[in-house]
Design a protein around this motif. Structure first.
Motif, PDB file in Angstrom:
ATOM      1  N   LEU A   8     103.705  -3.374  88.054  1.00 19.63           N
ATOM      2  CA  LEU A   8     104.427  -4.602  88.429  1.00 19.63           C
ATOM      3  C   LEU A   8     104.865  -5.312  87.158  1.00 19.63           C
ATOM      4  O   LEU A   8     104.078  -5.467  86.223  1.00 19.63           O
ATOM      5  CB  LEU A   8     103.542  -5.547  89.239  1.00 19.63           C
ATOM      6  N   LEU A  10     106.136  -8.895  86.201  1.00 18.91           N
ATOM      7  CA  LEU A  10     106.249 -10.201  86.864  1.00 18.91           C
ATOM      8  C   LEU A  10     107.636 -10.817  86.732  1.00 18.91           C
ATOM      9  O   LEU A  10     108.152 -11.402  87.679  1.00 18.91           O
ATOM     10  CB  LEU A  10     105.185 -11.160  86.335  1.00 18.91           C
ATOM     11  N   ARG A  12     110.406  -9.384  86.527  1.00 20.86           N
ATOM     12  CA  ARG A  12     111.355  -8.688  87.389  1.00 20.86           C
ATOM     13  C   ARG A  12     110.966  -8.797  88.863  1.00 20.86           C
ATOM     14  O   ARG A  12     111.797  -9.089  89.728  1.00 20.86           O
ATOM     15  CB  ARG A  12     111.405  -7.202  86.968  1.00 20.86           C
ATOM     16  N   ASP A  13     109.680  -8.577  89.163  1.00 17.39           N
ATOM     17  CA  ASP A  13     109.266  -8.430  90.558  1.00 17.39           C
ATOM     18  C   ASP A  13     108.797  -9.735  91.206  1.00 17.39           C
ATOM     19  O   ASP A  13     108.777  -9.835  92.434  1.00 17.39           O
ATOM     20  CB  ASP A  13     108.149  -7.381  90.661  1.00 17.39           C
ATOM     21  N   ARG A  14     108.439 -10.710  90.391  1.00 14.21           N
ATOM     22  CA  ARG A  14     108.038 -11.994  90.962  1.00 14.21           C
ATOM     23  C   ARG A  14     109.133 -13.039  90.740  1.00 14.21           C
ATOM     24  O   ARG A  14     109.572 -13.705  91.676  1.00 14.21           O
ATOM     25  CB  ARG A  14     106.739 -12.484  90.318  1.00 14.21           C
ATOM     26  N   ASP A  15     109.575 -13.129  89.491  1.00 20.37           N
ATOM     27  CA  ASP A  15     110.585 -14.145  89.164  1.00 20.37           C
ATOM     28  C   ASP A  15     112.005 -13.642  89.437  1.00 20.37           C
ATOM     29  O   ASP A  15     112.959 -14.411  89.349  1.00 20.37           O
ATOM     30  CB  ASP A  15     110.450 -14.554  87.699  1.00 20.37           C
ATOM     31  N   LEU A  16     112.102 -12.357  89.726  1.00 17.50           N
ATOM     32  CA  LEU A  16     113.381 -11.709  90.078  1.00 17.50           C
ATOM     33  C   LEU A  16     114.439 -11.901  88.995  1.00 17.50           C
ATOM     34  O   LEU A  16     115.634 -12.049  89.295  1.00 17.50           O
ATOM     35  CB  LEU A  16     113.893 -12.217  91.433  1.00 17.50           C
ATOM     36  N   ARG A  19     117.680  -9.837  88.902  1.00 15.88           N
ATOM     37  CA  ARG A  19     117.849  -9.280  90.254  1.00 15.88           C
ATOM     38  C   ARG A  19     118.543 -10.265  91.194  1.00 15.88           C
ATOM     39  O   ARG A  19     118.574 -10.055  92.404  1.00 15.88           O
ATOM     40  CB  ARG A  19     116.478  -8.908  90.836  1.00 15.88           C
TER      41      ARG A  19
END
Lengths: 175, 147
Positions: A8, A10, A12-16, A19
């Motif tokens: 993971l 963060l 990229r995958d949490r704060d996007l 994305r």
């Protein structure tokens, strides 16, 4: 902060981060997919019949047939000839585009004769008294491998060798 | 020949559809989803082989789909950038018992649905969850807080 699970990221995958556009790309593609059935409602992909009426001094010809098709579909073309004057020996001549990649299932009522007219399909309808009609029903099926855009379909109505009506239309066959 | 082209087009279309429709819709298999899946398969078959009932036609169609699937799988394995496009990335939905609203909204998941998913994994309260991650497969992984 508790350990971040493996793989993971963060940012990229949490704060996007990076994305933000993904969702808009997805929505745009979904809109594109949804546009297909929407466009289909407007008969772009067939196969609602269109009616064309052609009038000449001696006769009129009404054609009911779709202009947009899809592979494999059955359809009917109806040729309604009305004699305004007596037609001694009426012929309905179809250009090659009518039969190209199509299976002709039936023609009703059967014409008096069928022949080739310089590569065209000629149906002899015979005598039509003034004021009377002759309706020719032709049932086709689009061959599944048939694909065409802007293919010409021509129709001639003649009395003997005298050409009364000429009509040309274009059809699209979607795969 | 046309079966190969049909196969390529339909594969690309279904692939696109599954990517844009959202993972959430694909992760569950409710009775309605199951029926839709069967209907979709039937519609696909009609477009793919049409009136071709031959074994050769079936082999061509299946072969095309299999090769494409292998190609996608290999591309995804070999190229990380392509993987992001083909498979998607995970999304963190919850951290330290706190839901990340923005991410939930993005994936059209409500807190109630998230809690229901957690209960399915024997987690009574979202407050007990350290991480909840929406995976590219459409499932939600829950990692409980350490006791």
């Amino acid at each position: 902060m508790a350990d971040v699970p493996d793989a993971l990221v963060l940012k990229r995958d949490r704060d996007l981060e990076g994305r933000q556009n993904e969702i808009w790309i997805r929505r745009a593609l979904m809109a594109l997919v949804a546009a297909v059935p929407l466009v289909a409602l407007f008969n772009v992909f067939g196969q609602h019949a269109q009616t064309t009426t052609l009038v000449a001094p001696a006769a009129s010809l009404k054609i009911d047939a779709p202009t947009h098709f899809r592979g494999g579909l059955l359809y009917q073309a109806r040729f309604h000839v009305t004699a305004r004057e007596e037609l001694k020996d009426a012929y309905l001549v179809l250009g090659a585009g009518w039969a190209e990649g199509m299976t002709i299932n039936t023609i009703e009522p059967s014409p008096i004769s069928e022949s080739s007219n310089n590569g065209r399909i000629s149906f002899e309808l015979g005598h039509i008294p003034a004021g009377e009609s002759h309706i020719l029903f032709t049932d086709f099926q689009v061959n599944p491998t048939n694909v065409a855009f802007g293919r010409r379909q021509t129709v001639w109505l003649t009395d003997g060798k005298t050409r009364l009506i000429t009509y040309e239309r274009k059809i699209d066959v979607f795969p | 020949m046309d079966i190969v082209f049909r196969g390529i087009f339909l594969f690309a279309f279904i692939f696109l559809l599954t990517r844009v429709i959202g993972r959430r819709e694909l992760s569950s298999l409710e009775p309605f989803d199951l029926i839709l899946l069967i209907v979709l398969g039937d519609l696909l078959q009609q477009g793919l082989t049409q009136d071709d009932y031959s074994v050769t036609g079936a082999v061509i169609a299946i072969g095309t789909i299999a090769v494409l699937q292998l190609l996608v799988s290999y591309t995804s394995y070999k190229f990380p950038r392509a993987r992001r496009v083909l498979d998607g990335d995970p999304i963190v939905l919850l951290q330290d018992g706190e839901v990340i609203e923005r991410n939930l909204k993005r994936e059209r998941i409500t807190q109630e649905e998230l809690a229901a998913q957690a209960r399915g994994q024997q987690i009574a309260s979202l407050a007990d969850v350290q991480w909840a991650v929406f995976e590219p497969s459409g499932t939600i992984s829950f990692i409980p807080k350490k006791q």
